[in-house]
Design a protein around this motif. Structure first.
Motif, PDB file in Angstrom:
ATOM      1  N   TRP A  74      44.335  91.525  44.805  1.00 30.71           N
ATOM      2  CA  TRP A  74      44.446  90.148  45.288  1.00 30.71           C
ATOM      3  C   TRP A  74      45.093  90.071  46.664  1.00 30.71           C
ATOM      4  O   TRP A  74      44.430  89.793  47.660  1.00 30.71           O
ATOM      5  CB  TRP A  74      45.208  89.296  44.271  1.00 30.71           C
ATOM      6  N   ASN A  75      46.393  90.364  46.739  1.00 28.51           N
ATOM      7  CA  ASN A  75      47.119  90.231  48.000  1.00 28.51           C
ATOM      8  C   ASN A  75      46.616  91.232  49.032  1.00 28.51           C
ATOM      9  O   ASN A  75      46.621  92.440  48.802  1.00 28.51           O
ATOM     10  CB  ASN A  75      48.619  90.449  47.784  1.00 28.51           C
ATOM     11  N   GLY A  76      46.165  90.731  50.151  1.00 29.29           N
ATOM     12  CA  GLY A  76      45.680  91.585  51.218  1.00 29.29           C
ATOM     13  C   GLY A  76      44.216  91.948  51.108  1.00 29.29           C
ATOM     14  O   GLY A  76      43.591  92.310  52.107  1.00 29.29           O
ATOM     15  N   THR A  77      43.658  91.850  49.914  1.00 29.78           N
ATOM     16  CA  THR A  77      42.244  92.185  49.709  1.00 29.78           C
ATOM     17  C   THR A  77      41.378  90.937  49.716  1.00 29.78           C
ATOM     18  O   THR A  77      40.455  90.809  50.528  1.00 29.78           O
ATOM     19  CB  THR A  77      42.058  92.960  48.394  1.00 29.78           C
ATOM     20  N   LEU A  78      41.670  90.017  48.819  1.00 34.95           N
ATOM     21  CA  LEU A  78      40.977  88.728  48.819  1.00 34.95           C
ATOM     22  C   LEU A  78      41.772  87.670  49.577  1.00 34.95           C
ATOM     23  O   LEU A  78      41.191  86.800  50.247  1.00 34.95           O
ATOM     24  CB  LEU A  78      40.731  88.250  47.387  1.00 34.95           C
ATOM     25  N   LEU A  79      43.097  87.737  49.479  1.00 31.31           N
ATOM     26  CA  LEU A  79      43.974  86.752  50.125  1.00 31.31           C
ATOM     27  C   LEU A  79      44.570  87.342  51.395  1.00 31.31           C
ATOM     28  O   LEU A  79      45.149  88.426  51.383  1.00 31.31           O
ATOM     29  CB  LEU A  79      45.096  86.350  49.169  1.00 31.31           C
ATOM     30  N   ASP A  80      44.449  86.619  52.486  1.00 34.99           N
ATOM     31  CA  ASP A  80      44.975  87.062  53.777  1.00 34.99           C
ATOM     32  C   ASP A  80      46.426  86.605  53.911  1.00 34.99           C
ATOM     33  O   ASP A  80      46.727  85.589  54.537  1.00 34.99           O
ATOM     34  CB  ASP A  80      44.119  86.488  54.909  1.00 34.99           C
ATOM     35  N   ASP A  81      47.335  87.372  53.320  1.00 33.30           N
ATOM     36  CA  ASP A  81      48.739  86.970  53.262  1.00 33.30           C
ATOM     37  C   ASP A  81      49.667  87.874  54.065  1.00 33.30           C
ATOM     38  O   ASP A  81      50.879  87.840  53.907  1.00 33.30           O
ATOM     39  CB  ASP A  81      49.215  86.924  51.805  1.00 33.30           C
ATOM     40  N   ILE A  82      49.115  88.694  54.958  1.00 36.53           N
ATOM     41  CA  ILE A  82      49.914  89.663  55.679  1.00 36.53           C
ATOM     42  C   ILE A  82      50.968  88.992  56.565  1.00 36.53           C
ATOM     43  O   ILE A  82      52.122  89.439  56.616  1.00 36.53           O
ATOM     44  CB  ILE A  82      49.013  90.613  56.509  1.00 36.53           C
ATOM     45  N   GLU A  83      50.614  87.909  57.240  1.00 36.50           N
ATOM     46  CA  GLU A  83      51.588  87.250  58.112  1.00 36.50           C
ATOM     47  C   GLU A  83      52.735  86.668  57.300  1.00 36.50           C
ATOM     48  O   GLU A  83      53.905  86.757  57.696  1.00 36.50           O
ATOM     49  CB  GLU A  83      50.901  86.143  58.930  1.00 36.50           C
ATOM     50  N   LEU A  84      52.433  86.079  56.169  1.00 32.08           N
ATOM     51  CA  LEU A  84      53.469  85.537  55.298  1.00 32.08           C
ATOM     52  C   LEU A  84      54.353  86.654  54.759  1.00 32.08           C
ATOM     53  O   LEU A  84      55.578  86.502  54.673  1.00 32.08           O
ATOM     54  CB  LEU A  84      52.841  84.758  54.147  1.00 32.08           C
ATOM     55  N   ALA A  85      53.749  87.779  54.407  1.00 30.23           N
ATOM     56  CA  ALA A  85      54.524  88.904  53.879  1.00 30.23           C
ATOM     57  C   ALA A  85      55.493  89.436  54.931  1.00 30.23           C
ATOM     58  O   ALA A  85      56.667  89.705  54.631  1.00 30.23           O
ATOM     59  CB  ALA A  85      53.580  90.019  53.423  1.00 30.23           C
ATOM     60  N   VAL A  86      55.027  89.586  56.163  1.00 30.27           N
ATOM     61  CA  VAL A  86      55.894  90.079  57.234  1.00 30.27           C
ATOM     62  C   VAL A  86      57.038  89.094  57.480  1.00 30.27           C
ATOM     63  O   VAL A  86      58.199  89.500  57.632  1.00 30.27           O
ATOM     64  CB  VAL A  86      55.087  90.298  58.529  1.00 30.27           C
ATOM     65  N   LYS A  87      56.727  87.815  57.512  1.00 30.59           N
ATOM     66  CA  LYS A  87      57.769  86.809  57.723  1.00 30.59           C
ATOM     67  C   LYS A  87      58.793  86.837  56.592  1.00 30.59           C
ATOM     68  O   LYS A  87      60.008  86.738  56.822  1.00 30.59           O
ATOM     69  CB  LYS A  87      57.158  85.415  57.832  1.00 30.59           C
ATOM     70  N   SER A  88      58.328  86.993  55.367  1.00 29.54           N
ATOM     71  CA  SER A  88      59.220  87.018  54.206  1.00 29.54           C
ATOM     72  C   SER A  88      60.116  88.251  54.227  1.00 29.54           C
ATOM     73  O   SER A  88      61.303  88.176  53.889  1.00 29.54           O
ATOM     74  CB  SER A  88      58.400  86.966  52.914  1.00 29.54           C
ATOM     75  N   VAL A  89      59.561  89.393  54.619  1.00 31.93           N
ATOM     76  CA  VAL A  89      60.363  90.606  54.747  1.00 31.93           C
ATOM     77  C   VAL A  89      61.440  90.420  55.819  1.00 31.93           C
ATOM     78  O   VAL A  89      62.604  90.832  55.648  1.00 31.93           O
ATOM     79  CB  VAL A  89      59.476  91.819  55.093  1.00 31.93           C
ATOM     80  N   ASN A  90      61.066  89.786  56.923  1.00 31.54           N
ATOM     81  CA  ASN A  90      62.027  89.600  58.006  1.00 31.54           C
ATOM     82  C   ASN A  90      63.126  88.595  57.653  1.00 31.54           C
ATOM     83  O   ASN A  90      64.247  88.698  58.164  1.00 31.54           O
ATOM     84  CB  ASN A  90      61.298  89.201  59.285  1.00 31.54           C
ATOM     85  N   LEU A  91      62.824  87.650  56.790  1.00 32.33           N
ATOM     86  CA  LEU A  91      63.883  86.774  56.282  1.00 32.33           C
ATOM     87  C   LEU A  91      64.894  87.591  55.473  1.00 32.33           C
ATOM     88  O   LEU A  91      66.105  87.367  55.568  1.00 32.33           O
ATOM     89  CB  LEU A  91      63.281  85.661  55.425  1.00 32.33           C
ATOM     90  N   CYS A  92      64.391  88.517  54.686  1.00 32.99           N
ATOM     91  CA  CYS A  92      65.273  89.422  53.941  1.00 32.99           C
ATOM     92  C   CYS A  92      66.063  90.307  54.898  1.00 32.99           C
ATOM     93  O   CYS A  92      67.257  90.570  54.679  1.00 32.99           O
ATOM     94  CB  CYS A  92      64.455  90.295  52.993  1.00 32.99           C
ATOM     95  N   ALA A  93      65.397  90.785  55.942  1.00 32.38           N
ATOM     96  CA  ALA A  93      66.069  91.662  56.906  1.00 32.38           C
ATOM     97  C   ALA A  93      67.253  90.952  57.558  1.00 32.38           C
ATOM     98  O   ALA A  93      68.338  91.534  57.697  1.00 32.38           O
ATOM     99  CB  ALA A  93      65.067  92.122  57.967  1.00 32.38           C
ATOM    100  N   ARG A  94      67.051  89.702  57.941  1.00 26.15           N
ATOM    101  CA  ARG A  94      68.146  88.945  58.550  1.00 26.15           C
ATOM    102  C   ARG A  94      69.270  88.713  57.542  1.00 26.15           C
ATOM    103  O   ARG A  94      70.453  88.794  57.891  1.00 26.15           O
ATOM    104  CB  ARG A  94      67.630  87.607  59.090  1.00 26.15           C
ATOM    105  N   ARG A  95      68.906  88.430  56.307  1.00 18.80           N
ATOM    106  CA  ARG A  95      69.913  88.153  55.287  1.00 18.80           C
ATOM    107  C   ARG A  95      70.752  89.390  54.965  1.00 18.80           C
ATOM    108  O   ARG A  95      71.970  89.300  54.755  1.00 18.80           O
ATOM    109  CB  ARG A  95      69.212  87.652  54.013  1.00 18.80           C
ATOM    110  N   PHE A  96      70.114  90.568  54.974  1.00 16.54           N
ATOM    111  CA  PHE A  96      70.813  91.773  54.549  1.00 16.54           C
ATOM    112  C   PHE A  96      71.105  92.737  55.700  1.00 16.54           C
ATOM    113  O   PHE A  96      71.337  93.923  55.494  1.00 16.54           O
ATOM    114  CB  PHE A  96      70.016  92.472  53.441  1.00 16.54           C
ATOM    115  N   ASP A  97      71.072  92.218  56.920  1.00 16.89           N
ATOM    116  CA  ASP A  97      71.526  92.977  58.087  1.00 16.89           C
ATOM    117  C   ASP A  97      70.678  94.213  58.367  1.00 16.89           C
ATOM    118  O   ASP A  97      71.205  95.308  58.600  1.00 16.89           O
ATOM    119  CB  ASP A  97      72.978  93.409  57.883  1.00 16.89           C
ATOM    120  N   VAL A  98      69.364  94.034  58.353  1.00 13.47           N
ATOM    121  CA  VAL A  98      68.420  95.120  58.614  1.00 13.47           C
ATOM    122  C   VAL A  98      67.543  94.704  59.793  1.00 13.47           C
ATOM    123  O   VAL A  98      67.270  93.513  59.986  1.00 13.47           O
ATOM    124  CB  VAL A  98      67.550  95.403  57.363  1.00 13.47           C
TER     125      VAL A  98
END
Length: 235
Positions: free
Chosen positions: A19-43
């Protein structure tokens, strides 16, 4: 990229899609979500390119590769932060080009379709329903947790539900893990480079890699139509 061998499709009775990435084009959302985590956890934040070069299963290992300290911060806590943003916005992500046409072609050819995802099954079902796709799939299989460890066990259960010869099921995904899952149950793997991993990463699996779902459409439409014509004595 290699063109999928139309002769191999002649024996395909069912297509299982990631589903994710194959049928659904969610890569931009995934990158943004990871970066929200990065800011929260000092990465350090990641670019789309870095994300696709590093992404792999199990997801906890992927986060460790990005610099998250899983001894200091439990992975479940990172996932919770990720999903707060991702799940709230995933239904707004577009489908990849060619999804509807491909599902139509499969239906016309009498080829069944299902979804196998590492997403939580409740979220998966909700998003498929929001996209008006839920009735189109014979089986929708997700995980019962949010840790995205693997979907090999779920693939084995799905194969039992499908029955028949495993090699006659095509598994279309966007990661090397999808290739591993396919091989674990005897499915035929096919990967697309429009999702969460780069084409170079995908090619390392040895599977056929396409630039997008649209490259499969002529094969499915044309070859299966030709088979039907031959059966009916039309050519």
């Amino acid at each position: 990229m290699k063109t999928f061998d139309a002769k191999r499709l002649m024996d395909i009775e069912h297509i299982v899609f990631d589903w994710n990435g194959t049928l659904l084009d969610d890569i931009e959302l995934a990158v943004k979500s990871v970066n929200l985590c990065a800011r929260r956890f000092d990465v350090a934040s990641v670019t789309r390119e870095r994300y696709r070069e590093a992404f792999h299963f199990p997801i906890a290992s992927f986060y460790a590769t990005l610099g998250f300290d899983l001894e200091r911060t439990p992975f479940a806590e990172i996932v919770q932060r990720y999903l707060e943003h991702f799940d709230a916005n995933v239904a707004q992500c577009p489908l990849h080009d060619g999804v509807t046409a491909l599902l139509d072609a499969a239906a016309d050819a009498g080829v069944g379709v299902s979804v196998l995802s590492a997403s939580h099954r409740d979220t998966l079902t909700k998003v498929l329903d929001a996209k008006a796709l839920l009735p189109r799939f014979a089986h929708v299989v997700g995980l019962t947790h949010n840790l995205a460890t693997s979907k090999t066990a779920e693939a084995a259960l799905l194969q039992k539900r499908l029955g028949g010869e495993a090699a006659r099921t095509l598994f279309v995904g966007d990661t090397t893990h999808d290739c591993e899952v396919a091989h674990s149950v005897g499915w035929t793997p096919l990967l697309v480079s429009t999702g969460h991993q780069t084409a170079a990463r995908l090619l390392s699996s040895g599977a056929t890699v396409l630039n997008g779902l649209g490259e499969l459409l002529p094969t499915l439409s044309g070859e299966r139509a030709a088979i039907a014509c031959r059966k009916e004595g039309l050519q």
